[in-house]
Design a protein around this motif. Structure first.
Motif, PDB file in Angstrom:
ATOM      1  N   ALA A  18       0.742  -0.957  -0.097  1.00 31.60           N
ATOM      2  CA  ALA A  18       0.170  -0.022  -0.258  1.00 31.60           C
ATOM      3  C   ALA A  18       0.834   1.525  -0.107  1.00 31.60           C
ATOM      4  O   ALA A  18       0.894   1.986  -0.474  1.00 31.60           O
ATOM      5  CB  ALA A  18      -0.917   0.356   1.144  1.00 31.60           C
ATOM      6  N   CYS A  19       2.133   1.271   1.248  1.00 28.97           N
ATOM      7  CA  CYS A  19       2.959   2.019   1.132  1.00 28.97           C
ATOM      8  C   CYS A  19       3.590   2.547  -0.484  1.00 28.97           C
ATOM      9  O   CYS A  19       3.382   3.573  -1.498  1.00 28.97           O
ATOM     10  CB  CYS A  19       4.114   2.213   1.783  1.00 28.97           C
ATOM     11  N   GLU A  20       3.714   0.914  -1.504  1.00 31.92           N
ATOM     12  CA  GLU A  20       4.316   1.497  -2.705  1.00 31.92           C
ATOM     13  C   GLU A  20       3.517   1.848  -3.725  1.00 31.92           C
ATOM     14  O   GLU A  20       3.850   3.179  -4.110  1.00 31.92           O
ATOM     15  CB  GLU A  20       5.157   0.176  -2.661  1.00 31.92           C
ATOM     16  N   TRP A  21       2.733   1.350  -3.459  1.00 34.51           N
ATOM     17  CA  TRP A  21       1.366   2.130  -4.151  1.00 34.51           C
ATOM     18  C   TRP A  21       1.410   3.692  -4.175  1.00 34.51           C
ATOM     19  O   TRP A  21       1.116   4.466  -5.432  1.00 34.51           O
ATOM     20  CB  TRP A  21       0.126   1.221  -4.321  1.00 34.51           C
ATOM     21  N   ALA A  22       0.885   3.792  -3.107  1.00 37.24           N
ATOM     22  CA  ALA A  22       0.867   5.387  -2.754  1.00 37.24           C
ATOM     23  C   ALA A  22       1.828   6.432  -3.523  1.00 37.24           C
ATOM     24  O   ALA A  22       1.347   7.014  -4.288  1.00 37.24           O
ATOM     25  CB  ALA A  22       0.760   5.651  -1.008  1.00 37.24           C
ATOM     26  N   CYS A  23       2.766   6.032  -2.998  1.00 39.38           N
ATOM     27  CA  CYS A  23       4.394   7.038  -3.608  1.00 39.38           C
ATOM     28  C   CYS A  23       3.852   6.416  -5.240  1.00 39.38           C
ATOM     29  O   CYS A  23       4.165   7.825  -5.625  1.00 39.38           O
ATOM     30  CB  CYS A  23       5.284   6.061  -3.611  1.00 39.38           C
ATOM     31  N   HIS A 144      -5.783  -7.765   3.908  1.00 36.52           N
ATOM     32  CA  HIS A 144      -4.579  -9.417   3.995  1.00 36.52           C
ATOM     33  C   HIS A 144      -5.033  -9.582   2.545  1.00 36.52           C
ATOM     34  O   HIS A 144      -5.174 -11.047   2.799  1.00 36.52           O
ATOM     35  CB  HIS A 144      -4.902  -9.824   5.260  1.00 36.52           C
ATOM     36  N   GLY A 145      -6.270  -9.349   2.985  1.00 34.45           N
ATOM     37  CA  GLY A 145      -7.138 -10.156   2.328  1.00 34.45           C
ATOM     38  C   GLY A 145      -8.110 -11.464   3.004  1.00 34.45           C
ATOM     39  O   GLY A 145      -8.541 -12.073   2.419  1.00 34.45           O
ATOM     40  N   HIS A 146      -8.013 -11.809   4.191  1.00 35.89           N
ATOM     41  CA  HIS A 146      -9.216 -13.020   5.051  1.00 35.89           C
ATOM     42  C   HIS A 146     -10.658 -12.618   4.516  1.00 35.89           C
ATOM     43  O   HIS A 146     -10.794 -11.572   3.634  1.00 35.89           O
ATOM     44  CB  HIS A 146      -8.868 -12.250   6.357  1.00 35.89           C
ATOM     45  N   GLY A 147     -10.970 -13.919   4.612  1.00 40.34           N
ATOM     46  CA  GLY A 147     -11.956 -14.117   4.224  1.00 40.34           C
ATOM     47  C   GLY A 147     -12.792 -13.693   5.275  1.00 40.34           C
ATOM     48  O   GLY A 147     -12.878 -12.866   6.108  1.00 40.34           O
ATOM     49  N   VAL A 148     -14.310 -14.088   4.874  1.00 37.67           N
ATOM     50  CA  VAL A 148     -15.503 -14.024   5.862  1.00 37.67           C
ATOM     51  C   VAL A 148     -14.899 -14.551   7.552  1.00 37.67           C
ATOM     52  O   VAL A 148     -15.588 -13.270   8.363  1.00 37.67           O
ATOM     53  CB  VAL A 148     -16.836 -14.325   4.999  1.00 37.67           C
ATOM     54  N   LEU A 149     -14.684 -14.964   7.874  1.00 35.45           N
ATOM     55  CA  LEU A 149     -14.569 -15.633   8.545  1.00 35.45           C
ATOM     56  C   LEU A 149     -13.734 -15.483   9.307  1.00 35.45           C
ATOM     57  O   LEU A 149     -14.356 -14.446  10.851  1.00 35.45           O
ATOM     58  CB  LEU A 149     -14.262 -17.342   8.612  1.00 35.45           C
ATOM     59  N   MET A 150     -12.997 -14.697   9.107  1.00 30.92           N
ATOM     60  CA  MET A 150     -11.920 -14.152   9.980  1.00 30.92           C
ATOM     61  C   MET A 150     -12.337 -13.165   9.925  1.00 30.92           C
ATOM     62  O   MET A 150     -11.610 -12.390  10.819  1.00 30.92           O
ATOM     63  CB  MET A 150     -10.368 -13.905   9.413  1.00 30.92           C
ATOM     64  N   ARG A 151     -12.865 -12.037   9.121  1.00 30.00           N
ATOM     65  CA  ARG A 151     -13.465 -10.964   9.608  1.00 30.00           C
ATOM     66  C   ARG A 151     -13.967 -10.464  10.146  1.00 30.00           C
ATOM     67  O   ARG A 151     -14.527  -9.644  11.149  1.00 30.00           O
ATOM     68  CB  ARG A 151     -13.804 -10.229   8.515  1.00 30.00           C
ATOM     69  N   VAL A 171      -8.051   1.415  -0.154  1.00 28.34           N
ATOM     70  CA  VAL A 171      -7.399   0.408   0.535  1.00 28.34           C
ATOM     71  C   VAL A 171      -7.088  -0.506  -1.262  1.00 28.34           C
ATOM     72  O   VAL A 171      -7.598  -0.718  -1.776  1.00 28.34           O
ATOM     73  CB  VAL A 171      -9.165  -1.027   0.889  1.00 28.34           C
ATOM     74  N   VAL A 172      -5.288  -0.766  -0.595  1.00 31.37           N
ATOM     75  CA  VAL A 172      -5.308  -1.694  -1.487  1.00 31.37           C
ATOM     76  C   VAL A 172      -4.754  -2.717  -1.374  1.00 31.37           C
ATOM     77  O   VAL A 172      -4.356  -4.007  -0.262  1.00 31.37           O
ATOM     78  CB  VAL A 172      -3.596  -0.857  -1.572  1.00 31.37           C
ATOM     79  N   ASN A 173      -4.874  -4.197  -2.103  1.00 31.74           N
ATOM     80  CA  ASN A 173      -5.242  -5.071  -2.066  1.00 31.74           C
ATOM     81  C   ASN A 173      -4.458  -5.670  -2.476  1.00 31.74           C
ATOM     82  O   ASN A 173      -3.745  -5.301  -3.749  1.00 31.74           O
ATOM     83  CB  ASN A 173      -6.440  -6.093  -2.279  1.00 31.74           C
ATOM     84  N   ARG A 174      -3.551  -7.274  -2.405  1.00 32.30           N
ATOM     85  CA  ARG A 174      -2.475  -7.577  -2.923  1.00 32.30           C
ATOM     86  C   ARG A 174      -2.598  -8.042  -4.189  1.00 32.30           C
ATOM     87  O   ARG A 174      -1.530  -7.999  -5.367  1.00 32.30           O
ATOM     88  CB  ARG A 174      -2.679  -9.254  -2.108  1.00 32.30           C
ATOM     89  N   LYS A 175      -3.554  -7.910  -4.794  1.00 36.19           N
ATOM     90  CA  LYS A 175      -4.374  -8.638  -6.613  1.00 36.19           C
ATOM     91  C   LYS A 175      -3.114  -7.419  -6.964  1.00 36.19           C
ATOM     92  O   LYS A 175      -2.929  -6.754  -8.620  1.00 36.19           O
ATOM     93  CB  LYS A 175      -5.393  -8.801  -7.329  1.00 36.19           C
ATOM     94  N   VAL A 176      -3.019  -6.191  -6.266  1.00 37.30           N
ATOM     95  CA  VAL A 176      -2.405  -4.733  -7.508  1.00 37.30           C
ATOM     96  C   VAL A 176      -0.697  -5.311  -7.718  1.00 37.30           C
ATOM     97  O   VAL A 176      -1.019  -4.397  -8.937  1.00 37.30           O
ATOM     98  CB  VAL A 176      -2.777  -3.665  -5.985  1.00 37.30           C
ATOM     99  N   PHE A 177      -0.425  -5.378  -7.095  1.00 44.48           N
ATOM    100  CA  PHE A 177       0.846  -5.976  -7.535  1.00 44.48           C
ATOM    101  C   PHE A 177       1.346  -7.150  -7.963  1.00 44.48           C
ATOM    102  O   PHE A 177       0.600  -8.005  -7.681  1.00 44.48           O
ATOM    103  CB  PHE A 177       2.019  -4.913  -6.401  1.00 44.48           C
TER     104      PHE A 177
END
Length: 177
Positions: A18-23, A144-151, A171-177
């Motif tokens: 997310a930091c890298e995306w913002a930069c 982190h992209g956790h599922g419904v149960l973890m959230r 919100v930057v998810n892991r699919k962005v990079f």
């Protein structure tokens, strides 16, 4: 007027992304996509990045939420010695410094000037409070992209921020990079 961009960082790879995306994206906003006279895409050279760093039109603030010694004490059934508490506090501070240094390194790679801000307590509430206190015009968080149960069990910091922050949240998810 200077806009404040707040990026929440922790030890996760997602927050560093997310930091890298913002930069990367804020640098793209600051750089003209094409020159006004020729219409040809501008080529950004190191010297241009250095000039940008000096003339950045926004404040880039890295926020780290640090746990308090009471939250790492092991709960009400455990009473820790003063030495153990001191060690835990020292270790937490060292971890915070390592996280902020890593995020600052990402910023410097993109030629971004960044400030750091440390707050204490529960991440969800403190990130939103810090963003409001710092006058954020934009808050950037990773997920982190956790599922419904973890959230449902742990709650989601990014979901909380989207619902409660007083500014727009990216919100930057892991699919962005």
């Amino acid at each position: 007027m200077v806009n404040n961009i707040v990026v929440a960082v922790d030890e996760s790879e997602e927050s560093m992304r997310a930091c890298e995306w913002a930069c990367k994206h804020l640098l793209a906003i600051e750089s003209p996509a094409e020159t006004e006279t020729t219409g040809v895409p501008a080529v950004t050279e190191t010297t241009e990045i250095q000039q940008q760093q000096q003339q950045q039109s926004y404040s880039f603030i890295l926020v780290r939420v640090q746990t308090t010694s009471s939250s790492v004490s092991g709960g009400p059934a455990y009473i820790l010695s003063d030495k153990v508490v001191q060690f835990l506090e020292f270790d937490t501070k060292r971890t915070t410094q390592r996280i902020l240094n890593r995020a600052l390194h990402i910023c410097h790679r993109y030629g971004m000037k960044a400030e750091t801000h440390v707050v204490f307590g529960e991440a969800k509430e403190r990130i939103c409070e810090a963003a409001a206190k710092l006058g954020a015009h934009l808050l950037v968080v990773g997920t982190h992209g956790h599922g419904v149960l973890m959230r449902a069990l742990r709650g989601s910091v990014s979901d909380y921020c989207v619902r409660n922050a007083l500014c727009p949240v990216v919100v930057v998810n892991r699919k962005v990079f």
